[in-house]
Motif scaffolding. Structure first.
Motif, PDB file in Angstrom:
ATOM      1  N   HIS A 118       0.802  -1.217   0.000  1.00  0.00           N
ATOM      2  CA  HIS A 118       0.000   0.000   0.000  1.00  0.00           C
ATOM      3  C   HIS A 118       0.839   1.273   0.000  1.00  0.00           C
ATOM      4  CE1 HIS A 118      -3.706  -2.211   0.349  1.00  0.00           C
ATOM      5  NE2 HIS A 118      -3.232  -2.886   1.382  1.00  0.00           N
ATOM      6  N   THR A 119       2.143   1.154  -0.140  1.00  0.00           N
ATOM      7  CA  THR A 119       2.994   2.339  -0.273  1.00  0.00           C
ATOM      8  C   THR A 119       3.797   2.260  -1.563  1.00  0.00           C
ATOM      9  OG1 THR A 119       4.673   1.246   1.125  1.00  0.00           O
ATOM     10  CG2 THR A 119       3.156   2.777   2.204  1.00  0.00           C
ATOM     11  N   ARG A 120       4.910   1.559  -1.545  1.00  0.00           N
ATOM     12  CA  ARG A 120       5.795   1.525  -2.705  1.00  0.00           C
ATOM     13  C   ARG A 120       5.138   0.896  -3.929  1.00  0.00           C
ATOM     14  NH1 ARG A 120       9.091   4.475  -4.959  1.00  0.00           N
ATOM     15  NH2 ARG A 120      10.005   4.890  -2.906  1.00  0.00           N
ATOM     16  N   GLU A 121       4.361  -0.153  -3.728  1.00  0.00           N
ATOM     17  CA  GLU A 121       3.715  -0.797  -4.870  1.00  0.00           C
ATOM     18  C   GLU A 121       2.689   0.118  -5.518  1.00  0.00           C
ATOM     19  OE1 GLU A 121       1.043  -4.787  -5.459  1.00  0.00           O
ATOM     20  OE2 GLU A 121       2.926  -4.995  -4.336  1.00  0.00           O
ATOM     21  N   GLU A 122       1.967   0.903  -4.711  1.00  0.00           N
ATOM     22  CA  GLU A 122       1.018   1.857  -5.254  1.00  0.00           C
ATOM     23  C   GLU A 122       1.723   2.924  -6.081  1.00  0.00           C
ATOM     24  OE1 GLU A 122      -2.819   1.965  -4.513  1.00  0.00           O
ATOM     25  OE2 GLU A 122      -1.809   0.062  -4.884  1.00  0.00           O
ATOM     26  N   GLU A 123       2.891   3.366  -5.623  1.00  0.00           N
ATOM     27  CA  GLU A 123       3.651   4.353  -6.373  1.00  0.00           C
ATOM     28  C   GLU A 123       4.231   3.743  -7.647  1.00  0.00           C
ATOM     29  OE1 GLU A 123       6.428   6.682  -4.136  1.00  0.00           O
ATOM     30  OE2 GLU A 123       5.310   6.432  -2.274  1.00  0.00           O
ATOM     31  N   GLU A 124       4.698   2.515  -7.555  1.00  0.00           N
ATOM     32  CA  GLU A 124       5.325   1.871  -8.697  1.00  0.00           C
ATOM     33  C   GLU A 124       4.332   1.657  -9.834  1.00  0.00           C
ATOM     34  OE1 GLU A 124       8.376  -1.906  -9.427  1.00  0.00           O
ATOM     35  OE2 GLU A 124       7.063  -1.864  -7.675  1.00  0.00           O
ATOM     36  N   GLY A 126       1.727   3.578 -10.377  1.00  0.00           N
ATOM     37  CA  GLY A 126       1.172   4.860 -10.791  1.00  0.00           C
ATOM     38  C   GLY A 126      -0.146   5.214 -10.149  1.00  0.00           C
ATOM     39  N   ARG A 127      -0.707   4.310  -9.345  1.00  0.00           N
ATOM     40  CA  ARG A 127      -2.006   4.618  -8.725  1.00  0.00           C
ATOM     41  C   ARG A 127      -1.894   5.703  -7.670  1.00  0.00           C
ATOM     42  NH1 ARG A 127      -2.801  -1.188  -9.304  1.00  0.00           N
ATOM     43  NH2 ARG A 127      -1.796  -1.512  -7.297  1.00  0.00           N
ATOM     44  N   ALA A 282       9.441  10.232   4.002  1.00  0.00           N
ATOM     45  CA  ALA A 282       8.338  10.350   3.043  1.00  0.00           C
ATOM     46  C   ALA A 282       8.090  11.798   2.641  1.00  0.00           C
ATOM     47  CB  ALA A 282       7.073   9.746   3.632  1.00  0.00           C
ATOM     48  N   GLY A 283       8.345  12.742   3.542  1.00  0.00           N
ATOM     49  CA  GLY A 283       8.114  14.149   3.245  1.00  0.00           C
ATOM     50  C   GLY A 283       9.223  14.810   2.460  1.00  0.00           C
ATOM     51  N   ARG A 284      10.267  14.054   2.123  1.00  0.00           N
ATOM     52  CA  ARG A 284      11.432  14.645   1.464  1.00  0.00           C
ATOM     53  C   ARG A 284      11.823  13.919   0.183  1.00  0.00           C
ATOM     54  NH1 ARG A 284      11.137  16.065   6.390  1.00  0.00           N
ATOM     55  NH2 ARG A 284      12.092  17.980   7.177  1.00  0.00           N
ATOM     56  N   ARG A 285      10.848  13.368  -0.479  1.00  0.00           N
ATOM     57  CA  ARG A 285      11.121  12.733  -1.765  1.00  0.00           C
ATOM     58  C   ARG A 285       9.914  12.886  -2.668  1.00  0.00           C
ATOM     59  NH1 ARG A 285       8.534   8.010  -2.692  1.00  0.00           N
ATOM     60  NH2 ARG A 285       7.492   7.030  -0.920  1.00  0.00           N
ATOM     61  N   ASP A 286      10.154  12.738  -3.973  1.00  0.00           N
ATOM     62  CA  ASP A 286       9.081  12.789  -4.952  1.00  0.00           C
ATOM     63  C   ASP A 286       8.303  11.480  -4.955  1.00  0.00           C
ATOM     64  OD1 ASP A 286      10.065  15.220  -5.627  1.00  0.00           O
ATOM     65  OD2 ASP A 286      11.098  14.548  -7.434  1.00  0.00           O
ATOM     66  N   ILE A 287       7.067  11.551  -5.385  1.00  0.00           N
ATOM     67  CA  ILE A 287       6.275  10.338  -5.553  1.00  0.00           C
ATOM     68  C   ILE A 287       6.910   9.473  -6.639  1.00  0.00           C
ATOM     69  CG2 ILE A 287       4.064   9.443  -6.361  1.00  0.00           C
ATOM     70  CD1 ILE A 287       2.692  11.745  -5.036  1.00  0.00           C
ATOM     71  N   GLY A 288       7.090   8.209  -6.324  1.00  0.00           N
ATOM     72  CA  GLY A 288       7.693   7.278  -7.265  1.00  0.00           C
ATOM     73  C   GLY A 288       9.198   7.198  -7.184  1.00  0.00           C
ATOM     74  N   MET A 289       9.800   8.147  -6.486  1.00  0.00           N
ATOM     75  CA  MET A 289      11.251   8.159  -6.356  1.00  0.00           C
ATOM     76  C   MET A 289      11.673   7.530  -5.037  1.00  0.00           C
ATOM     77  SD  MET A 289      12.465   9.542  -9.144  1.00  0.00           S
ATOM     78  CE  MET A 289      11.186   8.569  -9.947  1.00  0.00           C
ATOM     79  N   GLY A 290      12.973   7.256  -4.907  1.00  0.00           N
ATOM     80  CA  GLY A 290      13.533   6.717  -3.673  1.00  0.00           C
ATOM     81  C   GLY A 290      14.890   7.323  -3.421  1.00  0.00           C
ATOM     82  N   GLU A 392       5.193  -7.225 -13.590  1.00  0.00           N
ATOM     83  CA  GLU A 392       5.704  -6.548 -14.775  1.00  0.00           C
ATOM     84  C   GLU A 392       4.555  -6.071 -15.668  1.00  0.00           C
ATOM     85  OE1 GLU A 392       9.226  -6.072 -15.725  1.00  0.00           O
ATOM     86  OE2 GLU A 392       9.094  -6.275 -13.557  1.00  0.00           O
ATOM     87  N   GLU A 393       3.479  -6.870 -15.729  1.00  0.00           N
ATOM     88  CA  GLU A 393       2.356  -6.492 -16.580  1.00  0.00           C
ATOM     89  C   GLU A 393       1.553  -5.345 -15.989  1.00  0.00           C
ATOM     90  OE1 GLU A 393      -1.746  -8.490 -18.410  1.00  0.00           O
ATOM     91  OE2 GLU A 393      -0.131  -9.772 -17.636  1.00  0.00           O
ATOM     92  N   THR A 394       1.219  -5.430 -14.700  1.00  0.00           N
ATOM     93  CA  THR A 394       0.403  -4.381 -14.085  1.00  0.00           C
ATOM     94  C   THR A 394       1.159  -3.063 -13.958  1.00  0.00           C
ATOM     95  OG1 THR A 394       1.052  -5.192 -11.884  1.00  0.00           O
ATOM     96  CG2 THR A 394      -1.020  -6.014 -12.806  1.00  0.00           C
ATOM     97  N   SER A 395       2.480  -3.115 -13.889  1.00  0.00           N
ATOM     98  CA  SER A 395       3.267  -1.879 -13.840  1.00  0.00           C
ATOM     99  C   SER A 395       3.577  -1.346 -15.240  1.00  0.00           C
ATOM    100  CB  SER A 395       4.580  -2.126 -13.088  1.00  0.00           C
ATOM    101  OG  SER A 395       5.372  -3.095 -13.749  1.00  0.00           O
ATOM    102  N   GLN A 396       3.040  -2.022 -16.274  1.00  0.00           N
ATOM    103  CA  GLN A 396       3.145  -1.607 -17.671  1.00  0.00           C
ATOM    104  C   GLN A 396       4.577  -1.647 -18.198  1.00  0.00           C
ATOM    105  OE1 GLN A 396       1.092   2.105 -18.291  1.00  0.00           O
ATOM    106  NE2 GLN A 396      -0.776   1.399 -17.290  1.00  0.00           N
ATOM    107  N   ARG A 397       5.411  -2.467 -17.577  1.00  0.00           N
ATOM    108  CA  ARG A 397       6.756  -2.648 -18.124  1.00  0.00           C
ATOM    109  C   ARG A 397       6.801  -3.775 -19.143  1.00  0.00           C
ATOM    110  NH1 ARG A 397       8.185  -1.668 -12.572  1.00  0.00           N
ATOM    111  NH2 ARG A 397       8.136  -3.911 -12.191  1.00  0.00           N
ATOM    112  N   ALA A 398       5.818  -4.650 -19.117  1.00  0.00           N
ATOM    113  CA  ALA A 398       5.808  -5.758 -20.073  1.00  0.00           C
ATOM    114  C   ALA A 398       5.366  -5.302 -21.458  1.00  0.00           C
ATOM    115  CB  ALA A 398       4.888  -6.873 -19.573  1.00  0.00           C
ATOM    116  N   GLU A 399       4.481  -4.340 -21.515  1.00  0.00           N
ATOM    117  CA  GLU A 399       3.925  -3.920 -22.807  1.00  0.00           C
ATOM    118  C   GLU A 399       4.985  -3.387 -23.771  1.00  0.00           C
ATOM    119  OE1 GLU A 399       0.114  -1.333 -24.466  1.00  0.00           O
ATOM    120  OE2 GLU A 399       0.629  -1.349 -22.337  1.00  0.00           O
ATOM    121  N   PRO A 400       5.919  -2.520 -23.341  1.00  0.00           N
ATOM    122  CA  PRO A 400       6.947  -2.081 -24.288  1.00  0.00           C
ATOM    123  C   PRO A 400       7.816  -3.225 -24.812  1.00  0.00           C
ATOM    124  CG  PRO A 400       6.868  -0.631 -22.383  1.00  0.00           C
ATOM    125  CD  PRO A 400       6.017  -1.804 -22.062  1.00  0.00           C
TER     126      PRO A 400
END
Length: 547
Positions: A118-124, A126-127, A282-290, A392-400
């Protein structure tokens, strides 16, 4: 309309001054999404502990037998490293000794999965960015994830307390807090790791590695710390190594034996500190970044192929599993001779070992039981490796990748080769570790370990079929593997009928090492795995990709 913070992360107007806005809504969403998986985790953890009362009362139905068991454990460092020290000889103390450590580990695994999901996976996927465009504060997603884990662990505490209250309410509450407190500790640890990495897979793997290190530290500390001679060898758990491990904190609550109520408070304080660190990051980074950015690189050489990409993505995971199985095999192999000390003259305990191991010779039964346990755990690796395609599919990395001259079967072949071939490797290393630790016949033990592979492949085939035919239900592959794990782990101790044990593919395998190899079930399971893989690939080729 959205705005942008100084670091570039999107948020809704007005949400910046309300960092926890939307927490309740996200919490309800998380609980709804986990409405099936979370209750299963809770019931398995609490049920394992509560059901242990009946098995302990059956196995050791007199005070004299319980006292002998406690004394034999105090004199056996190998078995102390596996289960921890015994702090008392009552039924409640024996339940806490036998099931407390493993329940705490399972609670930690449940919690880290929930928080990362519910944190990193949601960001990964794009939700989270979409949610952040609504009236959602920056700290709401992390708060909702931690609250979900807290609700799950609170339910575990309540069920264990209620289930064991007949043995003493104080001890029942202490054991429940020990298990739930460990879960909360690793929930906040996972929250920190989720801020550091850019991948949910890395976040889960890193937190699991911390959990593994904690278990090893506790095992090393307990193995080298004997009990108090004045108390008949009872006690222990006071080694510095044990106190360095959060899993060691759980056993030092000492349920049903002079409970230490300040240890749960220590867990709560440590969880608070870790949670504060997670909120700070969490307050010092961009969404999706680490904070630990993924190193980019050209797709050249072996990684330019679909199989090479699969190997590159999963080689670290496979290496960790391989090293862990080899080390664990050596540790359990060294315990084989101590099995007789644990069982003694107890006919019921001997029957359980023989039911798990299938042999009348107790040492062979112990080794066969350990081989079976490794097979059950290897199924988790295989299922996770297969379901990597779903991520890989749900994160849309498989499609390319599939948009190029790469067929679906070719793309899927890479993860499947890592999953099925990796299963052979880790089971081979587990058998080698057992043989080296026990000083037994290397070919016989490694052959026994490899005999578990067809059952593992069968569960991996089930996961692939679910992914190919019904990708929305692909995660049910974890539930199938978990059910088989529960049947193989606690089924024999609870005297579950053989017909129920046979629902698991592991229930049909020969119990090795033993007098002979029974080939028909091995060949049938291998053929079944082939059929499941073929059906899964066929279904995958005929459906649309999920976006």
């Amino acid at each position: 309309m959205t705005a942008v913070t100084e670091t570039g992360a999107a948020y809704a107007p007005g949400a910046g001054s309300r960092p926890f806005a939307g927490t309740g809504t996200l919490l309800r969403l998380a609980l709804r999404r986990d409405r099936i998986v979370l209750p299963v985790w809770i019931l398995v953890i609490a049920g394992m502990v509560v059901s242990g009362v009946g098995s302990m009362q059956t196995l050791y139905d007199s005070q004299a037998e319980r006292t002998r068991l406690a004394a034999s454990m105090a004199a056996n460092g190998s078995l102390r490293s596996l289960y921890g020290p015994v702090f008392g000889d009552s039924t409640g103390a024996l339940v806490a000794w036998r099931f407390g450590t493993f329940a705490a580990v399972l609670a930690a695994v449940m919690s880290l999965i929930v928080v990362v999901r519910h944190t990193r996976e949601e960001e990964e996927t794009g939700r989270q960015e979409l949610l952040s465009s609504a009236m959602v504060g920056r700290r709401a997603p992390l708060t909702a994830a931690l609250s979900t884990a807290a609700v799950a662990n609170a339910a575990v505490v309540l069920l264990i307390t209620a289930g064991l209250s007949g043995l003493g309410s104080a001890g029942a509450l202490a054991l429940g807090l020990a298990v739930g407190g460990t879960g909360v500790l690793f929930a906040t640890a996972a929250a920190i790791v989720a801020q550091l990495t850019e991948s949910a897979r890395l976040a889960k793997g890193a937190t699991a590695a911390v959990l593994g290190l904690a278990f090893v530290l506790r095992a090393a500390g307990d193995a080298g710390t004997a009990g108090d001679p004045a108390r008949g060898g009872l006690g222990g758990g006071s080694s510095p190594l044990t106190w360095l491990s959060p899993v060691g904190w759980a056993e030092n609550v000492r349920a049903y034996a002079d409970e230490r109520w300040w240890v749960p408070l220590l867990m709560l304080a440590a969880a608070g500190v870790q949670g504060g660190v997670a909120y700070f990051l969490a307050g010092r980074r961009d969404i999706g970044m680490g904070f630990l950015a993924t190193r980019p690189g050209p797709a050249e050489g072996g990684i330019a192929t679909a199989g090479g990409l699969a190997w590159r993505l999963q080689r670290a995971t496979l290496s960790g599993w391989a090293a862990g199985f080899l080390l664990a095999g050596a540790v359990f192999g060294g315990m084989a001779d101590g099995a007789a000390d644990l069982v003694g003259d107890n006919a019921q305990a001997r029957e359980i070992f023989e039911r798990m191991g299938g042999q009348t010779a107790l040492t062979d039964a112990f080794l066969a039981a350990m081989v079976g346990m490794f097979g059950l755990i290897a199924a988790l690796y295989a299922v996770g490796s297969v379901l990597r395609m779903h991520g890989e599919e749900t994160s849309q990395r498989a499609e390319p990748v599939l948009a190029n001259a790469v067929g679906r079967t070719t793309w899927a072949a890479g993860p499947l080769a890592v999953a099925f071939g990796g299963t052979v490797l880790i089971m081979l290393l587990a058998g080698a570790g057992l043989a080296l630790g026990h000083g037994a016949d290397l070919p016989a033990i490694t052959g026994a370990a490899l005999a578990q592979v067809p059952a593992v492949w069968t569960l991996a085939g089930v996961a692939l079929l679910l992914y190919g035919a019904a990708p929305g239900a692909a995660t049910a592959g974890w539930a199938v593997a978990g059910l088989c794990l529960a049947l193989g782990w606690v089924g024999p101790a609870l005297d579950v009928p053989q017909a129920v044990l046979n629902l698991s593919p592991f229930g049909h395998l020969p119990k090795l090492p033993g007098p002979r190899m029974d080939w028909p079930p091995v060949l049938v399971l291998t053929a079944l795995a082939v059929v499941l893989v073929a059906a899964g690939l066929t279904a995958f080729r005929r459906r649309d990709l999920r976006t």
